[in-house]
Design an enzyme around this catalytic site. Sequence first.
Site, mmCIF file in Angstrom:
data_model
loop_
_atom_site.group_PDB
_atom_site.id
_atom_site.type_symbol
_atom_site.label_atom_id
_atom_site.label_comp_id
_atom_site.label_asym_id
_atom_site.label_seq_id
_atom_site.Cartn_x
_atom_site.Cartn_y
_atom_site.Cartn_z
ATOM 1 N N ARG B 174 -12.303 9.710 -33.407
ATOM 2 C CA ARG B 174 -10.758 9.844 -32.697
ATOM 3 C C ARG B 174 -10.994 9.823 -30.997
ATOM 4 O O ARG B 174 -10.176 10.491 -30.419
ATOM 5 C CB ARG B 174 -9.982 10.950 -33.221
ATOM 6 C CG ARG B 174 -10.091 11.482 -34.676
ATOM 7 C CD ARG B 174 -9.282 9.964 -35.413
ATOM 8 N NE ARG B 174 -9.310 10.203 -36.866
ATOM 9 C CZ ARG B 174 -9.095 9.206 -37.838
ATOM 10 N NH1 ARG B 174 -8.544 8.191 -37.239
ATOM 11 N NH2 ARG B 174 -9.117 9.555 -39.155
ATOM 12 N N LYS B 293 -16.561 23.812 -38.927
ATOM 13 C CA LYS B 293 -15.991 23.404 -40.057
ATOM 14 C C LYS B 293 -16.480 23.199 -41.168
ATOM 15 O O LYS B 293 -17.641 22.748 -41.379
ATOM 16 C CB LYS B 293 -15.474 21.879 -39.510
ATOM 17 C CG LYS B 293 -14.481 20.876 -40.417
ATOM 18 C CD LYS B 293 -14.188 19.723 -39.948
ATOM 19 C CE LYS B 293 -13.257 18.842 -41.010
ATOM 20 N NZ LYS B 293 -13.202 17.649 -40.434
ATOM 21 N N GLU B 297 -12.421 18.607 -46.055
ATOM 22 C CA GLU B 297 -12.622 17.275 -45.923
ATOM 23 C C GLU B 297 -13.690 16.881 -46.230
ATOM 24 O O GLU B 297 -14.413 15.682 -45.861
ATOM 25 C CB GLU B 297 -12.224 16.768 -44.571
ATOM 26 C CG GLU B 297 -10.584 16.890 -44.496
ATOM 27 C CD GLU B 297 -10.067 16.355 -42.986
ATOM 28 O OE1 GLU B 297 -10.973 16.445 -42.228
ATOM 29 O OE2 GLU B 297 -8.915 16.173 -42.867
ATOM 30 N N ARG B 330 -12.871 27.159 -37.907
ATOM 31 C CA ARG B 330 -11.638 26.400 -38.141
ATOM 32 C C ARG B 330 -11.032 26.647 -39.144
ATOM 33 O O ARG B 330 -11.448 26.787 -40.241
ATOM 34 C CB ARG B 330 -11.952 24.751 -37.794
ATOM 35 C CG ARG B 330 -12.455 24.563 -36.569
ATOM 36 C CD ARG B 330 -12.820 23.019 -36.213
ATOM 37 N NE ARG B 330 -11.789 22.302 -36.030
ATOM 38 C CZ ARG B 330 -11.188 21.349 -36.618
ATOM 39 N NH1 ARG B 330 -11.709 20.876 -37.847
ATOM 40 N NH2 ARG B 330 -10.173 20.459 -36.146
ATOM 41 N N LYS B 371 -5.178 25.077 -35.744
ATOM 42 C CA LYS B 371 -4.203 23.831 -35.291
ATOM 43 C C LYS B 371 -2.920 24.098 -35.130
ATOM 44 O O LYS B 371 -2.376 25.330 -35.868
ATOM 45 C CB LYS B 371 -4.206 22.555 -36.179
ATOM 46 C CG LYS B 371 -5.791 22.009 -36.284
ATOM 47 C CD LYS B 371 -5.585 20.573 -36.963
ATOM 48 C CE LYS B 371 -7.075 19.812 -37.153
ATOM 49 N NZ LYS B 371 -7.095 18.645 -37.767
ATOM 50 N N ASP B 376 -1.484 18.371 -39.340
ATOM 51 C CA ASP B 376 -2.478 17.882 -38.828
ATOM 52 C C ASP B 376 -2.356 17.059 -37.672
ATOM 53 O O ASP B 376 -1.963 15.640 -37.454
ATOM 54 C CB ASP B 376 -3.226 17.002 -39.728
ATOM 55 C CG ASP B 376 -4.740 16.406 -39.188
ATOM 56 O OD1 ASP B 376 -5.089 17.092 -38.105
ATOM 57 O OD2 ASP B 376 -5.217 15.530 -39.686
ATOM 58 N N GLU B 404 -4.680 11.289 -31.404
ATOM 59 C CA GLU B 404 -4.845 10.580 -32.757
ATOM 60 C C GLU B 404 -3.695 10.290 -33.335
ATOM 61 O O GLU B 404 -3.903 8.952 -33.842
ATOM 62 C CB GLU B 404 -5.661 11.876 -33.439
ATOM 63 C CG GLU B 404 -5.934 11.260 -34.748
ATOM 64 C CD GLU B 404 -6.691 12.483 -35.812
ATOM 65 O OE1 GLU B 404 -6.996 13.350 -35.250
ATOM 66 O OE2 GLU B 404 -6.985 12.138 -36.920
#
Lengths: 829, 829
Positions: B174, B293, B297, B330, B371, B376, B404
């Site tokens: 990104r 992280k 994902e 995170r 975040k 997201d 992004e």
Amino acid sequence: MMGAVHAVPLHAETGDDAWLRYAPLDAVARKKYESLPASVLTLGDSPVLGAAQGELIRGVRGMMGRTLREGKSLPQENAFVLGTLAELHKADPALRAPGDLREDSFWLTTVRVHGFACLIITSPTDRGVLYGVFALLAKMARNETVASLNEVQQPFAPIRWVNQWDNLNGSIERGYGGRSIFFDAGSVRSDLTRAGDYARLLASVGINGCAINNVNADSRILKDDFLPQLARIADVFRPWGVRLAIAIDVSSPKVIGGLDTFDPLDPGVSDWWRKKVDEIYQQIPDFAGFIVKADSEGRLGPSTYGRTPADAANVIARALKPHGGLVFYRAFVYNHHLDWRNPKNDRARAAYDIFHPLDGKFDDNVVIQIKYGPIDFQVREPVSPLFGGLRSTNEAIELQITQEYLGQQRHLCFLPPMWKETLDFDLHAAGRSTPVKDLVAGKSFHRPTGGFVGVANVGLDADWLGHPLALANLYGFGRLAWNPNLSSGTIANEWTRMTFGNNPTVVRTISAMQLASWRIYENYTGPLGAGTLTNILGSHYGPGVESSERNGWGQWHRADHQGIGMDRTVATGTGYVGQYPAPVAGKYESLKSTPDELLLFFHHVPYTYVLHSGKTVIQYIYDSHYEGAQQAQGLVGQWESLKNDLDDEVYAAVLARLQYQAGHAIVWRDAVCNWFLRMSGIPDAKGRVGHYPNRIEAEGMQLQGYAPFDVIPQETGSGGKGIECAPPLQHCDASFRFDRAAGWYELDVEYFDQINGESKFRLFVGNQQVDEWVADDHLPAIKPGGDSSTRRRITGLALRPGDEIRIEGFPDGKELAPLDYVEVFARSQ
Amino acid sequence: MMGAVHAVPLHAETGDDAWLRYAPLDAVARKKYESLPASVLTLGDSPVLGAAQGELIRGVRGMMGRTLREGKSLPQENAFVLGTLAELHKADPALRAPGDLREDSFWLTTVRVHGFACLIITSPTDRGVLYGVFALLAKMARNETVASLNEVQQPFAPIRWVNQWDNLNGSIERGYGGRSIFFDAGSVRSDLTRAGDYARLLASVGINGCAINNVNADSRILKDDFLPQLARIADVFRPWGVRLAIAIDVSSPKVIGGLDTFDPLDPGVSDWWRKKVDEIYQQIPDFAGFIVKADSEGRLGPSTYGRTPADAANVIARALKPHGGLVFYRAFVYNHHLDWRNPKNDRARAAYDIFHPLDGKFDDNVVIQIKYGPIDFQVREPVSPLFGGLRSTNEAIELQITQEYLGQQRHLCFLPPMWKETLDFDLHAAGRSTPVKDLVAGKSFHRPTGGFVGVANVGLDADWLGHPLALANLYGFGRLAWNPNLSSGTIANEWTRMTFGNNPTVVRTISAMQLASWRIYENYTGPLGAGTLTNILGSHYGPGVESSERNGWGQWHRADHQGIGMDRTVATGTGYVGQYPAPVAGKYESLKSTPDELLLFFHHVPYTYVLHSGKTVIQYIYDSHYEGAQQAQGLVGQWESLKNDLDDEVYAAVLARLQYQAGHAIVWRDAVCNWFLRMSGIPDAKGRVGHYPNRIEAEGMQLQGYAPFDVIPQETGSGGKGIECAPPLQHCDASFRFDRAAGWYELDVEYFDQINGESKFRLFVGNQQVDEWVADDHLPAIKPGGDSSTRRRITGLALRPGDEIRIEGFPDGKELAPLDYVEVFARSQ
């Protein structure tokens, strides 16, 4: 005929397009042209007409953001109409040109055709139509009105040529704008884009011929395998109406032809030339002809066989004649082993002495190509008397666009004012008014041809000549060749508008800079017609006052302890003055009537001689050099005032050049003034020469590693000495103590920037480094001296009494981090 | 301490220096600062103080053309004085700071010391002194007064960090500004100049930490041979007070450590982390910590062993604790295989569901990095409820500087207005006012640390982020991290002045463009809180309305034939609303009190639902997309009005980006509107959607060679189809007949510019070529569609009824010269 599409990018003010930028017009100007037609009709079909139509579309798209519609037949709507008079007349018999139009002239007129408003661009020739398109677009670029146009323009002379001195290896003799656009490594370049772009530039100012190679010609250019390569260049020239010519070596029949002679009167030689020329025309049907430099500066020539230049020219001319080609025979023939001890010897006499007796002996397709002055492209020369000495022979004037003796595009020097003085000069040949422009155009003695040749020497650099403002000289040459009655001011104004736009401040400032620049350059380089006091034996660039003396080259100014100048009078001198017709000779024969600016060209006088201006010669030398250096600094300020009005890139590029020039003008000033002070022993009445209260000589500083050396010639280094950091040392120091009052100061470091190394310098105040730089310019010098002397200016330094100022030098290659001096000026910051 | 010398070249408005140009001030501004001292005294000695002194000298030299004198001892003249409070007090006990200064805060004050006027820049820390220097220079660059300064600035939070998502191979996840400034081919770059320049930029806005690698971390970064390479980066960061951090893989003990487990509760794992961290600190004593992280994902995490994020964070935190390092864990942990058929499933719930129960279980040197929204980085999200859900745990907000989902720096999108909405949002945690900015700074619940993390992803491109105007987001992030109470307008104004100078027209215009840009982008990409309707499965760039549906990623907007939106209420939906404290939950639970802009995030409504604004949802979708596309075109005009006021290079670069954006906004508008028209069956009340009177679909043209194909997804091609020129054809034609009135027209050709080929296009009117271009942009697309759809605008065409308009396409590679449509607009030229 499909026009090529040219993208219209953002228009930088530098680059290939030069004065043909076609930058978008502002709203007011757009308004003015809004009602122009949306179509262009082109009658007839030829590469030149195709270029004309493409150029019109390109120009209108650039300036107006419109793409004109192409058409071939007579209008169904308002239109631009392009075509020769013949085609036009065929299409509409009612259309008739006003009076008699000469070749390449054009007529712009607005008329109704079949009920539609048409802007007609026509000419007896395709080329004239192309010129008309350029003229129309130039008017738009300058925001001039084009409503109700009815205008005829006729060229002043048929010959409007440029010469390039490109070598086949890709270098260019006396070229300062990069490598050749034509040649590389012994062959013609595969990519000829720039050659086509060049032809477009030339066409836009009416130039119709270009000789592409060095007059010191390589005979290989006539070899069979080279001709197809030349044809490729002719192909990219052709759409722009520029005819290709080449310079040749008269010994070619022997060198490449296999003959055992090149005697012009030998039938085999004559035969060889005829066959060679026929071969050329088979491949290049519009080939323009040859340039010949013979019996000059070591070149072979007819003198080898006891033949004359006429013999040599005519044998070649006769081969060209059936095809319509021309021979340009250069009058630059002289003995460069002249005995300097004989006060009657005079190189200035040579051209007239050799060519005048041959008047009438040259064929009608021979042109004698004569440099503007009797010496060699100096900053100030009288007009060559040969212009008046040929009455039954074609002639052309050779001007130099490339600034060989005039700062080599590192100094600003706009030449049209100088050229105008020559062209307007009245030689009074044959007892009536015969200005040089009329003589060279063939008007005075009704010659079949004649005109103008400019030695351009553009190169691959984006700005063609190496200085963005130098392009005005190429433009100006073309404009004067088309119409020598244009004023220098008009030319400067036109060029500035087309290059930088129509902002009045920009136009006024840049025009003024250009118009003043020749005189400024003369002021700091050469006084009173003595010539440029440059190093004539090497680069022809920096100062070298004595290089012209005591050798056979004959560029003598005869300066000695008592006085200076060449006595060229009939009464007591070389007799050169007698080559002029009586009215002119009378003026120059007498000291009283010779203008100050040419005094030393014609007379030897003591330094104390009083000029018409009331100054002595010596004081004039001092004053003019100080004034010139100050004026050069003034150019920097004028340019800086335009910072917000110009493209950033060109602003920066020109600023750097002007700052360099201002520094180098001081080198010139000091070299010339000190040489004359030493020679004459007469001090400057204003106390400047030899006294530099702000200057600290490098050789007088505290040195660590650095050692003094003698600068040669001595006047090109301050105090005659500099310092160097010699191997095996990799680093040296020079320092001095600052002892003036606390305040803001500027420090100017004078160093030598040779081409054979990239030394590094650091400047410290106490332990604080305040500047560093690399001597990486590409000046024409491999040793310290007037060619390499360069100034680094460090502003805004707060100095305090007792500060140690120190320069560290790091030598590189053959460049030994050489330093000359430092100057410290109080400047409020 | 010798300051490095930085040359002060011409100041381009783009390039490495970003907002630290220090361009020469105009005469009026110079006057204002003329009486500032000529010396700078630096008390103490450290890399940061050296940088501070060097920066002050560099800035003053750039703006004022002066080189300040360096000194070490107390003044013998007026001076700038730099030093910590402790050093200052040592030197002059009379000097005392006003009140209590926190770490990194600074005090600028003008006082007399030993009789001399001194401008003092001091702080409890070296870093604060550096920040004070930047603040002073910024005032000068903005021409603000610095006379009689007495000003204290304190940072709002201790954590002011950026993250970079750089991969060790040199790519950046990104990232849209070129290759990594840190890594190349698996190692740290040998030339870290840009890394140092980046640290300088960061320091200038008070950022004090930088994690340099992708949060999807390569475990190799912890290998023994990598640590010395990391130390080199820490070395170039150190003078600027930026501490180095890295992202790590929690499975490292197993993957590179040779253990058979990475279970955080295993003593061997704990031991491994302690030894590894000690090793790091031996080489990087000021190492800042780790980003983690995990369980996200596809990344491994503590769930492998049935452990919690607290277990995983704490084992690492305990290794860092003795050295003062931090772990950023995170909160972006969610199941990306969520069953979309279950209407109660909701990805938005994940962070709170997982981390809220662990509140109080994290060690004091762990920071939960959250975040700003629960999904997201979408164009519009509500505030993450987790900010209010952690009261005994440190937290930091993660903002995204790299765009992004917000146009990837090809679209202008100034983010501070969006960030401000989040930071100022009051969550009413614990029954009192708790704006997000206070929560993350640790103020609300008196946490030891907390703050701001921005994902920057700058690269090697000269403009760092790929769009010169996008740098305002990096600047804005830093300014808000220092002081979230600054207004977006102040930030835009500051950045514009420092980047483009103080011309009021420039400042006003660019600030206005920036401030409007987020809303413009939202208008044409995503309505009413539904998120960005982008292709979430691929590039996250162009439109792709359905890509979020019917898959496990959980970015659902649930649009169907009847309506749109996620029911997240407690009463009937996923219950997500219940994660907010009562005052906030009450507002979102009710359809009536939910603001229009977040409606579809919280509620599923029919398309005919009437908003507070009085419009139906469907008409709002249509109107906002048309309005947004029009506003994007307006940005072009605003920028064009500055043509003469800006550096040419940056003017051209930004203009090209804005023109592209305006075209792509139409692609977005049409894709989104047509998708909703087809889905809802409800026509646009204004008759625009689906009706394009000026549009000629490529698939409806006369085709030679070209063949139609289906664009996927269909809404990203006009009419769902395009045309392609497939092998073995090397060239195809598409043409149509122009049948409108004669006049001036603009032609817009919509084509697809993929990254896997460079097709060529030519446009003809009749036989006349009027344009040609190459599809050579580097858009994130290997097929025709919303990511690649690009507009070529041809203006100024004179068209006549009956004209044939023809496009020739030349395919290249996998890009088959694909075309979508042509639009023809009457435009006066």
